[in-house]
Scaffold this motif. Structure first.
Motif: not given
Length: 391
Positions: A303-307, A312-320
């Protein structure tokens, strides 16, 4: 979008091969040993559905193609889960059509989907073949009913082999069967029977994984309560040797510690890209990506991914961002698992000196250019590379 992700994508080498992983988070039921990012219909409720997931996947594909400018040809596609076969041939065809609308496929691209045996049929495989899939990976785990019961697998013991034969009959040259070994209650004879069943299917690839009791799973709770014993390391080692000997005797040889293939054309090229630290984009809830030394991962809940994508934003939770030391460590940790081995040129002098100890102990074989795990070394691969890397 995280700035590091955008920068990595802009500066990536667009002439090299590129992979896509597409995560299908849906399962009909939850297996007791599984800690993957998957959901049953009851767990999701009305918060997400295959339709909303598919719409979001199409959006992420479009954004990925726009960010990766110029767009890179896709050499490998892997649809995993979860249970991709729950989408049916129609859903999986639509998924591949979405990829083609956003990306160009390289000539001879490998296109794999995982499938659970109970949600397949000859018609299913025929539809996938027509759509352009080139490789099928089936979760078998065991041919013993009591072992499947401990793992909470729903398919009957013979269904995986039947499904593999159906896939081959519909024109798939490349079919993989997955095994899990070391399940509580499994005997050597159970494993031998499973291997006999695998080989009777005529597949050209086998993956075999030692059972890991993951925290938070139903299996872990049963082990903690004393209902089941934890897997025994010595038993796992003996079972691995049994698997390797049986498969090698049938003409399937290891090319990575947990994977065997009948020849160079049968290896899983998508997974080789992981082990070579190549670039790939993970599409879907919780999927991980790697481009040009930057890793990122998506929001896990569908649901959060789709929302997020609806905005129009990439669903990036975090990165390194991996520095040179990180890249070196990761490259060695992955490459040592492959039959091609570690290039000596990738090792510093003190690392080569530590590797010499394992050569003397018969755990590594030294060629003029590479260090390769021996049969005994494969049982200790992670420990060997950790010692080589120890400062």
């Amino acid at each position: 979008m995280a700035p590091a992700v955008a920068s990595a994508c802009r500066s990536a080498d667009s002439s090299t091969g590129f992979g896509l992983y597409l995560h299908v988070p849906f399962c009909a039921s939850r297996c007791g040993y599984c800690d993957f990012n998957t959901y049953t219909a009851g767990e999701l409720g009305s918060s997400a559905s295959p339709a909303s997931w598919h719409e979001a996947v199409a959006r992420e594909l479009d954004i990925a193609a726009a960010v990766l400018t110029p767009t890179r040809p896709v050499s490998t596609i892997f649809v995993g889960g979860g249970t991709p076969s729950l989408l049916g041939a129609t859903g999986l065809t639509r998924l591949l059509d979405d990829v083609r609308r956003s990306f160009d496929l390289a000539p001879g691209a490998e296109v794999t989907t995982e499938s659970n045996p109970e949600s397949t049929s000859p018609e299913f495989f025929a539809g996938l073949r027509e759509a352009g899939y080139t490789r099928i990976s089936l979760g078998m785990q065991s041919a013993a009913q009591h072992v499947l019961a401990v793992l909470d697998r729903r398919h009957t013991p013979g269904r995986a082999v039947a499904a593999a034969r159906e896939a081959r009959a519909e024109g798939f040259e490349h079919v993989n069967l997955d095994l899990i070994y070391g399940t509580p209650g499994e005997s050597d004879d159970d494993l031998r029977a499973s291997l006999d069943a695998v080989l009777s299917a005529g597949v050209d690839h086998v993956s075999a994984y030692a059972l890991i009791v993951e925290d938070g799973t139903a299996l872990a709770r049963r082990v903690r309560r004393g209902e089941l014993p934890a897997p025994d390391d010595d038993v796992l080692a003996n079972r691995y040797q049994l698997i390797d000997a049986r498969l090698a005797g049938a003409g399937l040889h290891w090319y990575e510690v947990s994977n065997w293939a009948s020849g160079p054309d049968s290896v899983c090229r998508h997974n080789i890209a992981y082990w070579d630290s190549a670039d790939w984009w993970g599409i879907g809830p919780g999927a991980h990506s790697h481009v040009n030394g930057v890793r990122w991962w998506n929001h896990k809940h569908p649901a959060r991914y789709a929302g997020t994508l609806a905005d129009g934003v990439l669903p990036v939770a975090d990165s390194e961002t991996l520095d040179d030391e990180d890249r070196h460590t990761e490259r060695l940790m992955l490459q040592i698992r492959c039959r091609t081995g570690l290039p000596k040129d990738d090792l510093a002098g003190h690392e080569l000196s530590r590797a010499d100890v394992f050569v003397a102990d018969g755990l590594l074989e030294a060629t003029p250019t590479h260090l390769i795990l021996t049969d005994a070394g494969r049982l200790l691969a992670d420990g060997i590379v950790r010692d080589i890397l120890t400062a």
